[in-house]
Motif scaffolding. Structure first.
Motif, PDB file in Angstrom:
ATOM      1  N   ARG A  94      -6.283   9.732   2.135  1.00 60.25           N
ATOM      2  CA  ARG A  94      -6.921   8.504   2.648  1.00 60.25           C
ATOM      3  C   ARG A  94      -8.354   8.327   2.135  1.00 60.25           C
ATOM      4  O   ARG A  94      -8.816   7.198   1.983  1.00 60.25           O
ATOM      5  N   ARG A  95      -9.059   9.418   1.844  1.00 59.62           N
ATOM      6  CA  ARG A  95     -10.445   9.296   1.383  1.00 59.62           C
ATOM      7  C   ARG A  95     -10.546   9.033  -0.114  1.00 59.62           C
ATOM      8  O   ARG A  95     -11.603   8.622  -0.601  1.00 59.62           O
ATOM      9  N   SER A  96      -9.457   9.287  -0.854  1.00 57.63           N
ATOM     10  CA  SER A  96      -9.508   9.088  -2.302  1.00 57.63           C
ATOM     11  C   SER A  96      -8.506   8.042  -2.783  1.00 57.63           C
ATOM     12  O   SER A  96      -8.346   7.850  -3.984  1.00 57.63           O
ATOM     13  N   CYS A  97      -7.871   7.350  -1.860  1.00 57.61           N
ATOM     14  CA  CYS A  97      -6.812   6.391  -2.209  1.00 57.61           C
ATOM     15  C   CYS A  97      -7.418   5.068  -2.687  1.00 57.61           C
ATOM     16  O   CYS A  97      -8.159   4.407  -1.954  1.00 57.61           O
ATOM     17  N   ALA A  98      -7.099   4.679  -3.912  1.00 57.39           N
ATOM     18  CA  ALA A  98      -7.636   3.445  -4.481  1.00 57.39           C
ATOM     19  C   ALA A  98      -7.127   2.214  -3.735  1.00 57.39           C
ATOM     20  O   ALA A  98      -7.852   1.219  -3.581  1.00 57.39           O
ATOM     21  N   TRP A  99      -5.893   2.245  -3.265  1.00 58.64           N
ATOM     22  CA  TRP A  99      -5.325   1.098  -2.542  1.00 58.64           C
ATOM     23  C   TRP A  99      -6.024   0.910  -1.200  1.00 58.64           C
ATOM     24  O   TRP A  99      -6.404  -0.218  -0.839  1.00 58.64           O
ATOM     25  N   ARG A 100      -6.266   1.991  -0.493  1.00 55.00           N
ATOM     26  CA  ARG A 100      -6.962   1.907   0.799  1.00 55.00           C
ATOM     27  C   ARG A 100      -8.408   1.454   0.589  1.00 55.00           C
ATOM     28  O   ARG A 100      -8.931   0.631   1.357  1.00 55.00           O
ATOM     29  N   ALA A 101      -9.048   1.965  -0.468  1.00 60.02           N
ATOM     30  CA  ALA A 101     -10.430   1.573  -0.750  1.00 60.02           C
ATOM     31  C   ALA A 101     -10.537   0.087  -1.059  1.00 60.02           C
ATOM     32  O   ALA A 101     -11.566  -0.553  -0.780  1.00 60.02           O
ATOM     33  N   ALA A 102      -9.464  -0.486  -1.625  1.00 61.63           N
ATOM     34  CA  ALA A 102      -9.464  -1.910  -1.955  1.00 61.63           C
ATOM     35  C   ALA A 102      -9.060  -2.791  -0.783  1.00 61.63           C
ATOM     36  O   ALA A 102      -8.977  -4.019  -0.928  1.00 61.63           O
ATOM     37  N   GLY A 103      -8.830  -2.179   0.373  1.00 62.53           N
ATOM     38  CA  GLY A 103      -8.454  -2.961   1.536  1.00 62.53           C
ATOM     39  C   GLY A 103      -6.960  -3.111   1.718  1.00 62.53           C
ATOM     40  O   GLY A 103      -6.496  -4.010   2.425  1.00 62.53           O
ATOM     41  N   SER A 104      -6.192  -2.274   1.064  1.00 60.53           N
ATOM     42  CA  SER A 104      -4.725  -2.300   1.147  1.00 60.53           C
ATOM     43  C   SER A 104      -4.145  -3.679   0.845  1.00 60.53           C
ATOM     44  O   SER A 104      -3.454  -4.279   1.655  1.00 60.53           O
ATOM     45  N   PRO A 105      -4.462  -4.222  -0.353  1.00 62.18           N
ATOM     46  CA  PRO A 105      -3.965  -5.567  -0.685  1.00 62.18           C
ATOM     47  C   PRO A 105      -2.442  -5.618  -0.728  1.00 62.18           C
ATOM     48  O   PRO A 105      -1.773  -4.639  -1.075  1.00 62.18           O
ATOM     49  N   ALA A 106      -1.904  -6.781  -0.385  1.00 62.80           N
ATOM     50  CA  ALA A 106      -0.451  -6.973  -0.399  1.00 62.80           C
ATOM     51  C   ALA A 106       0.074  -6.965  -1.830  1.00 62.80           C
ATOM     52  O   ALA A 106      -0.663  -7.222  -2.790  1.00 62.80           O
ATOM     53  N   HIS A 107       1.327  -6.679  -1.965  1.00 64.32           N
ATOM     54  CA  HIS A 107       1.983  -6.683  -3.273  1.00 64.32           C
ATOM     55  C   HIS A 107       1.987  -8.109  -3.830  1.00 64.32           C
ATOM     56  O   HIS A 107       2.377  -9.054  -3.155  1.00 64.32           O
ATOM     57  N   ASP A 108       1.520  -8.275  -5.070  1.00 66.12           N
ATOM     58  CA  ASP A 108       1.467  -9.612  -5.666  1.00 66.12           C
ATOM     59  C   ASP A 108       2.268  -9.691  -6.968  1.00 66.12           C
ATOM     60  O   ASP A 108       2.112 -10.634  -7.746  1.00 66.12           O
ATOM     61  N   GLY A 109       3.136  -8.720  -7.191  1.00 62.00           N
ATOM     62  CA  GLY A 109       3.968  -8.723  -8.391  1.00 62.00           C
ATOM     63  C   GLY A 109       5.344  -9.286  -8.109  1.00 62.00           C
ATOM     64  O   GLY A 109       5.561  -9.977  -7.094  1.00 62.00           O
ATOM     65  N   PRO A 110       6.294  -9.017  -8.987  1.00 62.70           N
ATOM     66  CA  PRO A 110       7.673  -9.478  -8.769  1.00 62.70           C
ATOM     67  C   PRO A 110       8.208  -8.955  -7.444  1.00 62.70           C
ATOM     68  O   PRO A 110       7.799  -7.881  -6.971  1.00 62.70           O
ATOM     69  N   PRO A 111       9.124  -9.675  -6.819  1.00 66.18           N
ATOM     70  CA  PRO A 111       9.690  -9.218  -5.547  1.00 66.18           C
ATOM     71  C   PRO A 111      10.309  -7.831  -5.677  1.00 66.18           C
ATOM     72  O   PRO A 111      10.948  -7.511  -6.685  1.00 66.18           O
ATOM     73  N   VAL A 112      10.063  -7.002  -4.665  1.00 62.95           N
ATOM     74  CA  VAL A 112      10.631  -5.663  -4.662  1.00 62.95           C
ATOM     75  C   VAL A 112      12.119  -5.757  -4.393  1.00 62.95           C
ATOM     76  O   VAL A 112      12.557  -6.411  -3.445  1.00 62.95           O
ATOM     77  N   ARG A 113      12.900  -5.120  -5.253  1.00 64.48           N
ATOM     78  CA  ARG A 113      14.355  -5.187  -5.103  1.00 64.48           C
ATOM     79  C   ARG A 113      14.783  -4.417  -3.869  1.00 64.48           C
ATOM     80  O   ARG A 113      14.421  -3.261  -3.684  1.00 64.48           O
ATOM     81  N   ARG A 114      15.557  -5.052  -3.016  1.00 61.34           N
ATOM     82  CA  ARG A 114      16.051  -4.415  -1.804  1.00 61.34           C
ATOM     83  C   ARG A 114      17.512  -4.012  -1.975  1.00 61.34           C
ATOM     84  O   ARG A 114      18.262  -4.663  -2.690  1.00 61.34           O
ATOM     85  N   GLN A 115      17.892  -2.951  -1.274  1.00 57.92           N
ATOM     86  CA  GLN A 115      19.281  -2.522  -1.290  1.00 57.92           C
ATOM     87  C   GLN A 115      20.143  -3.615  -0.653  1.00 57.92           C
ATOM     88  O   GLN A 115      19.839  -4.105   0.428  1.00 57.92           O
ATOM     89  N   PRO A 116      21.228  -4.033  -1.299  1.00 59.49           N
ATOM     90  CA  PRO A 116      22.117  -5.035  -0.688  1.00 59.49           C
ATOM     91  C   PRO A 116      22.654  -4.539   0.649  1.00 59.49           C
ATOM     92  O   PRO A 116      22.770  -3.332   0.893  1.00 59.49           O
ATOM     93  N   ARG A 117      22.991  -5.487   1.512  1.00 56.92           N
ATOM     94  CA  ARG A 117      23.530  -5.138   2.824  1.00 56.92           C
ATOM     95  C   ARG A 117      24.795  -4.301   2.667  1.00 56.92           C
ATOM     96  O   ARG A 117      25.657  -4.574   1.840  1.00 56.92           O
ATOM     97  N   PHE A 118      24.892  -3.263   3.487  1.00 55.24           N
ATOM     98  CA  PHE A 118      26.066  -2.392   3.451  1.00 55.24           C
ATOM     99  C   PHE A 118      27.224  -3.010   4.219  1.00 55.24           C
ATOM    100  O   PHE A 118      28.374  -2.960   3.780  1.00 55.24           O
TER     101      PHE A 118
END
Length: 286
Positions: free
Chosen positions: A204-228
């Motif tokens: 937590r003290r060296s995490c670049a994402w946490r230091a940046a304020g934990s920004p939301a994902h802004d890239g392509p949609p994360v692929r989700r596992q299809p419904r079982f």
């Protein structure tokens, strides 16, 4: 910011889950079995099956001598049963080519049926103590957040992911083994995809994402596992359960009573080597 490797190894020493493949004396063969079983399957479901397989087939030659039907029955409901056939073929290759001993060399491991980049390096590191980067989905997510400062990793790329992890490995062999395992563990229990527990994370003290304020994902949609539920995966599992439970071939009509689309599902299972036509109907492969 740079990733604090010592924080990872220190945390892992104190908080690692007690799992069979992490205990002293666990065999390289057991490590290989566990790694193949853990692909896309929860740890809690794998533990009892690994232990039962090692009681039943303590060496590769023991598994190689078993029938495919016995192997598929022992696989039970772990899912993706082609992995069971891959393990069976892998056992035969180890017994024939390597004197019944799981090889240490990554290239030799990669030449085994069903063994890919991740599994080969995991076995080389965790079973044999080699120095290699071990990168799975969890590690990729920790690297993306702690080093790159983004919420989710890009698509897998061995050319990118392996050097990125390799650059962080401690020089000491035991420390790099713990670091590899610790990064996986952090991704599995703390730095999860949907609900990261950042306040408990050793990075937590060296995490670049946490230091940046934990920004939301802004890239392509994360692929989700299809419904079982209602999927062909579920139908395949039901047909396989019927075949595993029967000591005699089942007719297509009998299987259709359990799974209405059994005829179509059986065609796919036959192509994958998971079901075979037999006198009187369908059965597990011999």
């Amino acid at each position: 910011m740079t990733l604090d490797a010592a924080a990872v190894t220190g945390w892992f020493r104190e908080h690692a889950r007690d799992l069979p493949w992490r205990r002293p004396g666990f065999s390289a063969w057991g490590t290989l079995i566990s790694e193949l079983m853990l692909q896309q399957t929860q740890v809690a479901r794998v533990v009892p099956v690994v232990e039962e397989w090692l009681r039943r087939w303590p060496t590769p030659a023991d598994l190689a001598a078993a029938s495919q039907a016995d192997v598929l029955r022992a696989w039970g409901r772990l899912g993706y049963p082609r992995r069971a056939l891959a393990l069976h073929a892998c056992a035969a290759a180890i017994a024939e080519r390597h004197g019944n001993r799981v090889p240490e060399d990554v290239d030799e491991l990669l030449a085994l049926p069903g063994v890919g980049d991740y599994t080969a390096r995991a076995v080389a590191v965790f079973a044999h103590g080699g120095r290699h980067p071990v990168v799975d989905t969890n590690v990729r997510r920790v690297l993306a957040r702690a080093v790159d400062g983004v919420a989710q990793p890009a698509a897998p790329s061995a050319r990118r992911d392996l050097p990125a992890m390799s650059a962080l490995l401690p020089e000491d062999l035991e420390e790099q083994r713990l670091f590899n395992a610790g990064m996986m563990e952090i991704g599995a229990v703390l730095c999860t995809a949907r609900a990261p527990r950042c306040d408990e994370c050793p990075l937590r003290r060296s995490c670049a994402w946490r230091a940046a304020g934990s920004p939301a994902h802004d890239g392509p949609p994360v692929r989700r596992q299809p419904r079982f539920e209602g999927s062909d995966r579920q139908r395949r599992g039901r047909v396989m359960a019927e075949l595993r439970a029967s000591d005699v071939p089942l007719t297509e009509a009998e299987l259709a009573r359990a799974v209405p689309e059994a005829a179509r599902i059986l065609e796919g299972l036959e192509r994958d080597g998971l079901a075979a036509r037999a006198e009187g109907g369908w059965a597990l492969p011999a």
